[in-house]
Write an enzyme that holds these catalytic residues in place. Structure first.
Site, PDB file in Angstrom:
ATOM      1  N   CYS A 188       0.869  -1.176   0.000  1.00  0.00           N
ATOM      2  CA  CYS A 188       0.000   0.000   0.000  1.00  0.00           C
ATOM      3  C   CYS A 188       0.905   1.226   0.000  1.00  0.00           C
ATOM      4  O   CYS A 188       2.015   1.177  -0.534  1.00  0.00           O
ATOM      5  CB  CYS A 188      -0.942  -0.029   1.200  1.00  0.00           C
ATOM      6  SG  CYS A 188      -0.101   0.028   2.797  1.00  0.00           S
ATOM      7  N   GLN A 189       0.466   2.317   0.582  1.00  0.00           N
ATOM      8  CA  GLN A 189       1.266   3.536   0.551  1.00  0.00           C
ATOM      9  C   GLN A 189       2.388   3.494   1.583  1.00  0.00           C
ATOM     10  O   GLN A 189       3.517   3.862   1.282  1.00  0.00           O
ATOM     11  CB  GLN A 189       0.356   4.752   0.794  1.00  0.00           C
ATOM     12  CG  GLN A 189       1.035   6.101   0.653  1.00  0.00           C
ATOM     13  CD  GLN A 189       1.390   6.437  -0.788  1.00  0.00           C
ATOM     14  OE1 GLN A 189       1.016   5.725  -1.716  1.00  0.00           O
ATOM     15  NE2 GLN A 189       2.142   7.505  -0.982  1.00  0.00           N
TER      16      GLN A 189
END
Lengths: 545, 545
Positions: A504-505
């Site tokens: 993810c981020q």
């Protein structure tokens, strides 16, 4: 009792004042080669940049103030040129008059510090260094009103501090660094935001190259390019000033510093040494090393006074906590970094996070990146790094304290850190590092590092980006397929067979995705630090994205 | 496996999400009596004050987002009214419709929290409290556009946060507190600067009194005075919501919270409890107590999920680290305070310092006051307090970490804390606490506390103020004679015979003076914390000087 101290800054002066408080009758003589004692050496770059406006602010004590308060006999511009450990005398020279004299001692404390390394290149005699008040006076004079450009050789702590401060003086500033990153104590992906910050503030950063010659108003790089340089400053590092000790037959250690035991005793009887000139025992390896930092120097100064006064002392190993401000960022480190662990062949786990300085729902939170290095067998903390805005210092200090206290990485989860929304989070960034360490320890998480990704992708591992389509569209890792976390349960069938890496981020949603997929029978690991860490690692050479 | 969780904030929601990550197939039901789960309860005062502008920022998760990401069955406005631990069911009621239903469980987690204490006084039905989003909606509505005054009853953390935030709304704000100081977790001399800060920002502070009745637009105090009060908020403390558990025959502890073991198990099989409702084991005493703080609640939520999922867990004691912002100040505490130590008859040493947030030679340093409490036999840290500007949070976090790591008070001297002049000092304030603790431990310092001074002076002890004549003239302790430190050696003969106490502004010069005099044969102690601590202790009741 007569105590002679060589060097009147940090360790030397801490020894002198502590000794006076312990012994009102001792005769304490401090010889300082330079013109000033007990000055704020860590403030020199900021005086050069005008942040510290008043030069007197750098001079924390003077020979006169030290005589009045502590009855010290402080002699500046006086260089000790020889030690006779048998006769227990030093030979000293008045730098201004050249007059030599001999001074006897009962105990001798060496605190000569470390001197800037100056490479042997053409024109280097024009280059300045930054070690003491005389140096900063020279630098300020060289900048004057007419200089318009500066080249700083070396992108270490002093180099980047100087870059910031000479930008404050509106110079065209270049920093030339042989390594392919700034700030060697950091790993490359952690140093990348610092490089971005320097460039964003107008510093020309030349990484992976070196200055081969210095001209009258410029420098030439290894590739032949020429940079404007009315002022040149050498900031490539320091080496311990062990010459005086060596000439007296005093032993040095493997790194060239004066060898001392845990009571700061050198190989010569009645001769002690402290500060940047000595080798200190590293807390991780148990081996001697060079740690030229103010805190251990001061601590050793106090400790040697206790030893001379006959007080009991505790041996002390160093973890080497350090921090530097770079424009609006701070970067800090403690213990070993990943580069050093890999070079030493020492097993480790790395953890990257990108938390906020305080609760996200309260205005003004600033982002930071943290990295924790963990011994996979013992769960011991081996090191940590932080870069970002407000609160990096706090997290590194907490981790440095945890290391000294023997708190294991996963036990960071249990720390109760002060929380109100403007100061932290109910789950503080340090707690989060502990949670991740605990997951890795018990096996409820498995991660891959950014530098492992290319090989994994080449081997056919499927990379699943669980961020939203908008995030994915704004920038993604080549080869990733995008299935948003909240749709993962319903879109499972879209995932190809075989081994998966999710990301993810910053790593948190990836963890949830990996847990979900793992329990559904998939072989899956989470990309540590997510897209953010991967991205930082990509730009470490060349321009920022 | 079906897990029912009662209470969807902090501990309850940490349990639910962690459990999902550990068990993709568990059926997890969360009942929340209020209208919102996982909201930012520590942010409520700041939403009331408009610092947090967007109400949605308080709502970190919604039932919908938790269903999408974690597959949780979250039901708000649903109150659990009974537990049958034998049948393993709970009875729940839809607050909106009144409909009751029964829900079975395999494991039950109680996270009901703590409820604000509301005293039984006339007119109290008009008083508001601040616990959840519904409460803050009521408060914001009550302030509206027309309210011009507010009375907050209680000067604890919530009370002072509310005072600041209602001042932001331009109300005339009074805080009424039964104790003679604000912020009970602090000792009085540490709380005094907070009281000053409140008053300096226009808060009317009524200490040592109470509200006896609440009228339509005012309140009446015990002495008959009337304060304007369009809005009245009760913030005198919370009590654990143990009623549901008690009704089910579940045991409570000595402080009225739900009793749990170190795996969060209650006395009823398959029933666990976490958060503000339970008693936690205090790290200093080893005894159960009430610690209604977000960090331990979240930690316990995660821990209970691990227990239910069969993972190994570590017992955890609490040190109770807490912090509050008060206009430009922060005040923080960890462990026990002096009041509590004295009340328990437990021996201690107290250390007060007044350091700067970073090196004094670098612009922008902010002052703070620190207090350390030490076990005189073991040198263990028993507690710490800090009040001031920038960096108080960092020092308390470091000390909290040291406590958990078993770092002794005098070993704080050895901590390597990140130093660059804008972030700290080469001898950090925490190091200085360690130096003082070490001096007290080995006997190279002896101190007296501010509250011991009156008796000592009455007994004929001579108080010597070693500050400069200018400092002395600007304010001094009655009875002190002034001999400046730097003249002490030459003016020794001016000092009367007999026992001496020396003092300076913050304690450091006093220490040097005491060392000097002690070695010259005088019986001498240093006033801990100097004039600054003494002065803070004088103003704890009444107006600030």
């Amino acid at each position: 009792m007569k105590v002679v101290i060589v060097g009147g800054v940090a360790g030397g002066m801490s020894a002198a004042t502590r000794l006076r408080r312990l012994d009102e009758t001792a005769h304490i003589v401090v010889f300082e080669r330079g013109g000033h004692v007990s000055f704020a050496n860590c403030g020199l770059p900021y005086y050069a940049g005008g942040v510290i406006e008043d030069r007197d602010a750098l001079l924390l004590q003077t020979p006169e103030s030290l005589a009045a308060r502590f009855g010290l006999d402080v002699r500046v511009r006086t260089e000790v040129t020889a030690i006779d450990p048998v006769a227990r005398t030093v030979t000293a020279r008045d730098v201004r008059t050249g007059a030599e004299f001999t001074e006897p001692y009962d105990s001798l404390v060496l605190s000569p510090g470390a001197s800037p390394i100056v490479p042997d290149i053409e024109g280097v005699e024009r280059a300045l260094v930054l070690r003491d008040v005389d140096d900063v006076d020279r630098l300020v004079a060289a900048v004057g009103d007419s200089a318009t450009s500066a080249v700083i050789v070396g992108a270490g702590f002093i180099g980047v501090e100087l870059a910031e401060n000479l930008r404050r003086r509106n110079l065209d500033v270049s920093v030339v660094e042989l390594a392919d990153q700034v700030l060697a104590p950091l790993d490359p992906e952690m140093a990348a935001p610092v490089a971005d910050e320097l460039r964003a503030n107008g510093v020309r950063l030349e990484l992976g190259t070196q200055v081969t010659s210095i001209g009258a108003a410029d420098v030439t790089l290894a590739d032949g390019r020429v940079l404007p340089a009315d002022v040149v400053v050498m900031a490539i590092g320091v080496r311990p000033e062990a010459g005086l000790a060596v000439a007296a037959g005093i032993a040095t250690g493997p790194r060239g510093g004066i060898a001392v035991d845990d009571r700061m005793r050198t190989s010569a009887e009645h001769v002690y040494a402290v500060g940047d000139a000595v080798e200190k025992i590293d807390a991780i390896s148990g081996q001697p090393g060079l740690v030229p930092l103010a805190n251990p120097a001061n601590r050793q100064g106090r400790l040697v006074a206790d030893v001379i006064a006959g007080l009991p002392v505790r041996p002390r190993r160093v973890v080497g906590t350090a921090i530097v401000g770079v424009f609006s960022l701070m970067a800090a480190a403690v213990g070993w970094n990943e580069k050093r662990l890999r070079a030493a062949g020492r097993p480790y786990r790395a953890i990257h996070t990108h938390p906020q300085s305080h609760a996200g729902y309260y205005p003004g939170a600033e982002g930071m990146s943290l990295k924790l290095l963990v011994d996979p067998e013992t769960d011991a903390i081996l090191g940590a790094q932080g870069v970002g805005g407000d609160g990096v210092d706090k997290r590194i200090d907490v981790i440095a304290t945890a290391m000294v206290g023997g708190i294991a990485a996963s036990e960071l989860a249990d720390l109760e850190l002060a929380y109100a929304p403007q100061f932290g989070s109910a789950k503080d960034p340090v707690n989060m590092l502990g949670y991740i360490a605990d997951n890795l320890r018990v096996g409820t998480a498995a991660t891959v590092q950014w530098h492992e990704l290319p090989d994994l992708l080449a081997a056919g591992v499927v990379l699943v980006d669980v961020r939203t389509p908008d995030e994915f569209a704004a920038g993604s890792i080549p080869g990733a397929v995008n299935v948003e976390l909240d749709e993962l349960r319903s879109r499972l069938h879209e995932l190809p067979d075989g081994e998966l890496v999710v990301h993810c981020q910053v790593g948190q949603r990836g963890h949830t995705a990996a847990r979900l997929l793992g329990q559904l029978g998939r072989s899956v690991r989470n990309l540590d630090g997510g897209y953010r860490t991967w991205q930082s690692a990509q730009v470490r050479v060349g321009e920022p994205v």
